[in-house]
Design a protein around this motif. Structure first.
Motif, PDB file in Angstrom:
ATOM      1  N   GLY A   1       0.823  -1.207   0.000  1.00  0.00           N
ATOM      2  CA  GLY A   1       0.000   0.000   0.000  1.00  0.00           C
ATOM      3  C   GLY A   1       0.853   1.251   0.000  1.00  0.00           C
ATOM      4  N   ASN A   2       0.214   2.367  -0.333  1.00  0.00           N
ATOM      5  CA  ASN A   2       0.883   3.667  -0.226  1.00  0.00           C
ATOM      6  C   ASN A   2       0.940   4.051   1.250  1.00  0.00           C
ATOM      7  OD1 ASN A   2       1.416   4.774  -3.038  1.00  0.00           O
ATOM      8  ND2 ASN A   2      -0.700   4.091  -3.224  1.00  0.00           N
ATOM      9  N   GLY A   3       1.972   3.602   1.903  1.00  0.00           N
ATOM     10  CA  GLY A   3       2.072   3.788   3.342  1.00  0.00           C
ATOM     11  C   GLY A   3       1.123   2.847   4.057  1.00  0.00           C
ATOM     12  N   SER A   4       1.270   2.757   5.373  1.00  0.00           N
ATOM     13  CA  SER A   4       0.340   1.953   6.157  1.00  0.00           C
ATOM     14  C   SER A   4      -1.081   2.485   6.021  1.00  0.00           C
ATOM     15  CB  SER A   4       0.718   1.983   7.641  1.00  0.00           C
ATOM     16  OG  SER A   4       2.007   1.473   7.825  1.00  0.00           O
ATOM     17  N   ASP A   5      -1.215   3.790   5.851  1.00  0.00           N
ATOM     18  CA  ASP A   5      -2.552   4.395   5.825  1.00  0.00           C
ATOM     19  C   ASP A   5      -3.461   3.725   4.802  1.00  0.00           C
ATOM     20  OD1 ASP A   5      -1.754   6.181   7.738  1.00  0.00           O
ATOM     21  OD2 ASP A   5      -1.633   7.917   6.420  1.00  0.00           O
ATOM     22  N   GLU A   6      -2.938   3.509   3.599  1.00  0.00           N
ATOM     23  CA  GLU A   6      -3.794   2.913   2.564  1.00  0.00           C
ATOM     24  C   GLU A   6      -4.207   1.492   2.963  1.00  0.00           C
ATOM     25  OE1 GLU A   6      -2.244   1.928  -1.398  1.00  0.00           O
ATOM     26  OE2 GLU A   6      -3.999   2.879  -2.267  1.00  0.00           O
ATOM     27  N   LEU A   7      -3.352   0.803   3.703  1.00  0.00           N
ATOM     28  CA  LEU A   7      -3.673  -0.571   4.111  1.00  0.00           C
ATOM     29  C   LEU A   7      -4.647  -0.590   5.283  1.00  0.00           C
ATOM     30  CD1 LEU A   7      -0.081  -1.943   3.591  1.00  0.00           C
ATOM     31  CD2 LEU A   7      -2.103  -2.492   2.203  1.00  0.00           C
TER      32      LEU A   7
END
Lengths: 353, 353
Positions: B85-91
């Motif tokens: 993901g684009n950073g943990s945030d997207e996940l």
């Protein structure tokens, strides 16, 4: 039954995984990519620019400089706001998340498949209204569905993918006026189109535009933008994940999008090549080529699967549609550079020869 | 009332826009970034590698090579699956979207604020359970809330941000065993921690790990990963937006993550510096420094706001907590490089001196 099969909602489990065909060493005319690389004389200074970016630091959260670069490239008026995403997909997801669960998303069909897919991801209802036989909006049909389903969100691709045409302008304006939905006019292919709704955004508070640099030479950067009133963008921005646009994408856009003349010149080559392909293919018996305002052509043939396989075995990848009755025996051909297009023309002549 | 104020759900409108402090020309010890740039002797070949990437083409949709690079850097067993993901945030957003609307997300507090924020974005309920006075998990409290709210998703940061400690391992295992939720153990700071749950993933089908390369020198790349059983990852992958990891991030990860020894050596410098800062700060009267397994220290002072302003006026940016009673008069100090840490120590001694 495994944990995840018990845990995950069934509509997601039912999705077939997205298949991307192998394309190594192929002439790639399947994905609406621009055939043009960064100009050789720019590469060195571009790399120097990238080398100065500190990868250990988080990106600029607001990405102000990228926004300016896009405003300048696309002549976006200062009075409008701009919201950036990782490709249009992330922005389609963002406006979909802005809705309430169970709200209806409306679009026409056939169009960009991610409108429906992301509606599912974000637990919205999706309602498609079929285009007519000329791939034009069935305005009455859309207005009836608006009355019936009261959609919260309406996506209209302009020009449309995969049909290539730009819908009747008055029909789109009627939809904007008649609906209380947020209308997202998706101008992914604006660089190849005669028309745009950019000048209408200030006139209709429920209108926003979606654009991307993916079709203009920068598909690898995954940079899309939503354009709307300052107020609309400021509110929608609250749903954006912080730092969503990474440092290298920001630096690349800041540097590369300054080459506006070059980008426009490349788009004009594609527009000329589109006309040449259209003329040559239209002159061939048995083919129907649909008018296009995008960087691809939809072509109806006698047997799309057979042509697809023939082209593939000769090193050319296009997109064929087999499942959708509205697109039966159609292929979608991305306009390549002149030599790629020549190769395509030669092969299709061989096939029909 | 404007269109967007009528149109957008109220809970999103109520969000205050995320504020990122200006940090130009500051010693930046506020965001858990690694202080280390790419080694000078690598820069030239890295740029050559980047220059060979065709930006006009879409990225590799599956990003297989990046997955391999991460597997090898993080010793992820082949039997586990990896989702990018684009950073943990997207996940975090992806696993939240996997839930049904109205499902409950549970976490402990204080912890990473995006668990709650993204629960709101994705229309889930959020339930926080306070940590005890030592910032340890209140296991009985969590188990009671699990019984009461039947959460679908539980986030546990290990080590925890902003407290820095790694929670009691047995408590986390008890939560995994007692709940039918998907448990996401967020190991963003694993490189600085003695413990990990990587070897437990195969034992518990409801356990997945979240990791990122943001804290290890590559915050600018925005690359995070979810690690779980092959089956779990394959199903969750259906919610991933295609082409979400752009070409430059892929190329950079492929090239830069091969420098495993260097990355580990840098992490070890930070671990040593963390100990030095801990010892020196603990020796100062009036400060309470909490034990940390991450690349930052939480420090309780007499007046966090005043210290924050003093440091800022002396060119050092840290994070101060003023609103949260559990963190009252705390600052969070990212461990910098030795000279940055010396400067911090000098300034805090000046302040207290």
């Amino acid at each position: 039954m495994t944990f995840i099969n018990k845990w995950l909602r069934a509509d997601i489990q039912d999705i077939k995984a997205y298949h991307v065909p192998k394309s190594e060493h192929m002439i790639k005319l399947d994905a609406m990519e621009s055939p043009f690389l960064i100009p050789k004389d720019l590469v060195k200074s571009y790399l120097t620019y990238l080398s100065e970016v500190p990868l250990n630091r988080y990106p600029d959260a607001g990405a102000e400089e990228v926004q300016q670069a896009l405003r300048s490239l696309m002549d976006i008026p200062d009075k409008l706001g701009v919201l950036l995403g990782n490709g249009s997909d992330e922005l389609i997801q963002l406006v979909s998340l802005a809705c309430e669960t169970g709200d209806t998303v409306l679009s026409v069909e056939p169009s960009f498949v991610m409108y429906e897919m992301i509606a599912k991801f974000t637990r919205l209802n999706y309602q498609g209204v079929l285009l007519d036989d000329n791939y034009e909006i069935n305005l009455n049909g859309v207005l009836e569905e608006i009355t019936r389903t009261q959609p919260k969100l309406i996506f209209i691709a302009y020009p449309n993918n995969p049909t290539g045409n730009a819908f009747d302008r008055e029909s789109i304006l009627a939809i904007i006026k008649e609906s209380e939905a947020l209308i997202v006019v998706d101008e992914a292919y604006y660089a190849y189109s005669e028309g745009s709704f950019l000048n209408e955004v200030a006139n209709y508070p429920n209108l926003v535009l979606l654009r991307t640099i993916s079709k203009m030479g920068f598909a690898g950067l995954r940079l899309g933008l939503l354009i709307g009133s300052q107020n609309t963008i400021r509110e929608l921005d609250k749903l954006r994940l912080p730092y969503n646009i990474n440092t290298l994408t920001q630096a690349s856009a800041n540097f590369l999008l300054k080459e506006k003349d070059h980008i426009i010149a490349n788009a004009n080559i594609i527009i000329d090549e589109r006309q040449r392909l259209f003329d040559e293919l239209t002159a061939m018996p048995g083919l129907k080529v649909f008018p296009s305002q995008a960087n691809f052509l939809l072509i109806k043939v006698d047997d799309a699967k057979s042509l697809f396989e023939f082209l593939k075995s000769n090193g050319i990848l296009v997109k064929s549609f087999t499942m959708n009755p509205q697109l039966s025996n159609c292929i979608r051909l991305t306009v390549g550079n002149p030599s790629e297009n020549n190769e395509f023309l030669e092969q299709i002549k061989n096939y029909y020869g």
